[in-house]
Every structure is written in C-alpha cells, then in structure tokens.
Design a protein around this motif. Structure first.
Motif, short mmCIF file in Angstrom:
data_model
loop_
_atom_site.label_atom_id
_atom_site.label_comp_id
_atom_site.label_asym_id
_atom_site.label_seq_id
_atom_site.Cartn_x
_atom_site.Cartn_y
_atom_site.Cartn_z
N VAL A 159 0.83 -1.20 0.00
CA VAL A 159 0.00 0.00 0.00
C VAL A 159 0.87 1.26 0.00
N LEU A 162 2.40 1.65 -3.40
CA LEU A 162 1.36 2.03 -4.35
C LEU A 162 0.98 3.49 -4.20
N GLU A 163 1.05 4.00 -2.98
CA GLU A 163 0.68 5.39 -2.72
C GLU A 163 1.60 6.35 -3.47
N HIS A 174 -3.26 0.37 -11.17
CA HIS A 174 -3.01 0.57 -9.74
C HIS A 174 -4.30 0.42 -8.93
N LEU A 175 -5.40 0.79 -9.53
CA LEU A 175 -6.68 0.61 -8.85
C LEU A 175 -7.03 -0.87 -8.75
N GLN A 177 -4.80 -3.25 -8.50
CA GLN A 177 -3.92 -3.75 -7.45
C GLN A 177 -4.47 -3.40 -6.07
N LEU A 178 -4.97 -2.20 -5.94
CA LEU A 178 -5.55 -1.78 -4.67
C LEU A 178 -6.79 -2.61 -4.33
N ILE A 181 -5.64 -5.88 -2.87
CA ILE A 181 -5.21 -5.69 -1.48
C ILE A 181 -6.43 -5.59 -0.57
N GLN A 182 -7.43 -4.85 -1.02
CA GLN A 182 -8.65 -4.69 -0.22
C GLN A 182 -9.35 -6.03 -0.02
N VAL A 239 -7.33 1.48 3.38
CA VAL A 239 -7.37 1.15 1.96
C VAL A 239 -8.69 1.59 1.34
N ASN A 243 -8.80 4.11 -1.67
CA ASN A 243 -9.42 3.71 -2.93
C ASN A 243 -10.21 4.88 -3.52
N PHE A 246 -7.62 7.66 -4.45
CA PHE A 246 -6.86 7.33 -5.66
C PHE A 246 -7.71 7.44 -6.91
#
Length: 317
Positions: A159, A162-163, A174-175, A177-178, A181-182, A239, A243, A246
């Motif tokens: 995270v 990614l930030e 990247h979204l 990937q986020l 993670i979520q 996150v 989200n 981002f």
C-alpha cells in the motif's frame, strides 16, 4: 497425502512407524484417506472433510468434555498467498483442522500447503513442562498467528509503495492492485476474528485455565491474533479511504492531461487558420511584399507566443 512425524530430542522427524508417531499431517486428502482416518481413529467424517470447503468457518468441537470420549477439533483459517485474476499478489484464507484423537495423537488436515509448515519442522519445540501433543498444538497456533502478522506487514508495504506510484498515474492498473489488497484485507479481518473466537473458547477450557504454561503460551497466541485482527481492520479502513482518494487522483491526472492537450490544440490551430486564409486566391495584406512569407511566419509565431502566455496565466497550460 499422509505423513507421520515423531518427536526426538524436541525435533520433529518423519517416520513410517505409525505407532510411535505423534503427529499425522494430511495434505489434500483423498476420499480413501478420509475413510481410512475416520475408521482408524474413530473420527467424524466432517472433521476431515471440512477442509475441502474453502469457505468453512472456524470452530471448535469437543472442548468442554470432562472425560475424553470424543476427538477434539480446532478448525482455523490460515493465510495463503496467490495471484489474483488481474495478475497481482493476493492473499486468501483456507481452513486447517487440528484434531486430537482418542489415543492422543495430533492430526492436522488441510487442502492447501501451510506456509509455516517448514518452520514447524525446522525449529525444535521449546522445552517446557507441557505434554508433547499440546506443545506441538500451541507451536502450530503460534506460527499461524505470526504468519498473519507477517502477511499484513507485506500488504501494508504494498500500500505504501502504491501510494507513491498513484500520484502520477492515469492508469487503472493501480486501482486493480488496490482492489486485490482490499479483498485480501477483508478475508484477513474475517478469518482472524473467527480464529480469535475459537482460540478464546480453547483458553476457557479447564485444562488451559488450570495449567500455567498452557495458559501463558495460549495468551501470547491470543495477543498476536488480536493484533492481526486489529491491524487488518485498520488497514482495511485505510485502503477503503485510499481507494476513493486514488480514484479522484487518477481522474484529476487525466483531466490535467486533457487540459494540456486542449490548450496545445488551440495554439496549433492558429497557424492552421492563418495558413488557410493566405491560401485563398484573393488579394490579401502583405501579399505584394518580397518577404511576405517571413513576415507572416513571424507574425504567426508572435500570436502563438501570446496565446501560450495567456493560457499559462490562466493556468490552462
């Protein structure tokens, strides 16, 4: 596949002697192996088949019996690293059954390889006054709790990385990937919460309350599990907020790019218009001059320069 282990100098060693084995580890059990174990150790079949259902909830059975008449089951969730459909790192959770049989053997059953299995075999069991069976059970639970905290630290590192990338990004990857993670954090939060409830039931049994070493070791495991549960909850909230942030950043970055392209289009339209006008077959200013081309070109450059300065002043370029 069934593998037998016995304890020698506090070190677990594979063995083919079923009678001297302390621990039976079963990975990806076949129907024949399930039938064999169920009959030989007088186990309810659902103790063994529960791991085949990836969505099975954590639970405990047989903990409150005064006389040991039925096998004890601890069904917990352990983390398992995988690759998501979008191609990024993702963690899932799968069931792990710990069964104490009537002849006091420990059977562990899982449908996926435990990530901490190697650590259990390589590290000797701590020397204490606990029975070998429960000492092994607590070591498995300890490594299980540590694995969650280790994986949560990896997710937090992803995270943070990614930030930094998302600040200049206009891509959707990247979204995605986020989102992976979520999803991992949602599974972790649910699994650690269920594990904590099950381990709390174990801690409230008479044997663990009355035995000081059992109680202290299980207390440490509960602390680690509580930490992973809290960490998963906090990271999930962060996150979720990131989200939304981002998404706004990506949209804003795209708007900036479109603004610049639109401004450049306006500037490049000026030479096109002037060139189109002087391409007409009519009498026009400066047409009779010998240096008409250079004059018109210079005038066009000046107009473009003024247009660029104006757009920059209005923060449009």
């Amino acid at each position: 596949m069934i593998t037998h282990y016995f304890l020698e100098d506090n070190q677990l060693t594979p063995t083919k002697d079923v009678k001297e084995s302390l621990w039976l580890h079963v990975e990806k059990p076949s129907p024949n192996e399930i039938d064999f174990l169920s009959q030989k150790y007088e186990l309810p079949k659902d103790y063994l088949t529960s791991v085949l259902d990836n969505d099975e909830n954590a639970r405990a059975e047989g903990l409150n019996q005064e006389n040991f008449r039925i096998p004890i089951l601890l069904l917990l969730q352990f983390p398992y690293v995988s690759t998501s459909p979008s191609g990024y790192l993702q963690f899932n959770t799968y069931p792990l059954a710990l069964i104490i049989t009537l002849d006091k053997k420990l059977i562990t059953v899982c449908n996926y390889h435990m990530p901490f299995f190697k650590d259990i075999l390589e590290k000797p069991l701590p020397k204490n006054d606990m029975s070998s069976k429960l000492n092994l059970v607590l070591q498995i639970l300890w490594h299980l709790a540590l694995t969650y905290n280790h994986d949560l630290a990896d997710l937090r590192h992803q995270v943070d990385k990614l930030e930094g990338q998302i600040q200049v990004s206009t891509e959707n990857k990247h979204l995605y990937q986020l989102m992976d993670i979520q999803k991992s954090l949602v599974l972790f939060e649910a699994a650690t919460k269920a594990n904590f409830k099950t381990l709390t039931k174990l801690a409230n049994t008479t044997e663990f309350k009355d035995h000081h070493a059992y109680h202290n070791h299980l207390h440490d495991i509960l602390v680690e599990t509580k930490q992973s549960m809290t960490s998963a909850k906090i990271n999930l909230q962060l996150v979720s907020q990131m989200n939304e942030t981002f998404s706004a950043i990506v949209s804003n970055n795209l708007n900036i790019v479109m603004k610049i392209l639109t401004s450049l289009t306006i500037v490049l339209t000026i030479p096109t218009i002037i060139g189109g006008i002087y391409g007409m077959n009519v009498k026009l200013p400066f047409a009779e001059l010998d240096n008409a081309f250079l004059l018109i070109t210079g005038l066009t450059i000046i107009i473009c320069y003024v247009a660029i300065k104006y757009l920059k002043k209005k923060n449009l370029l």
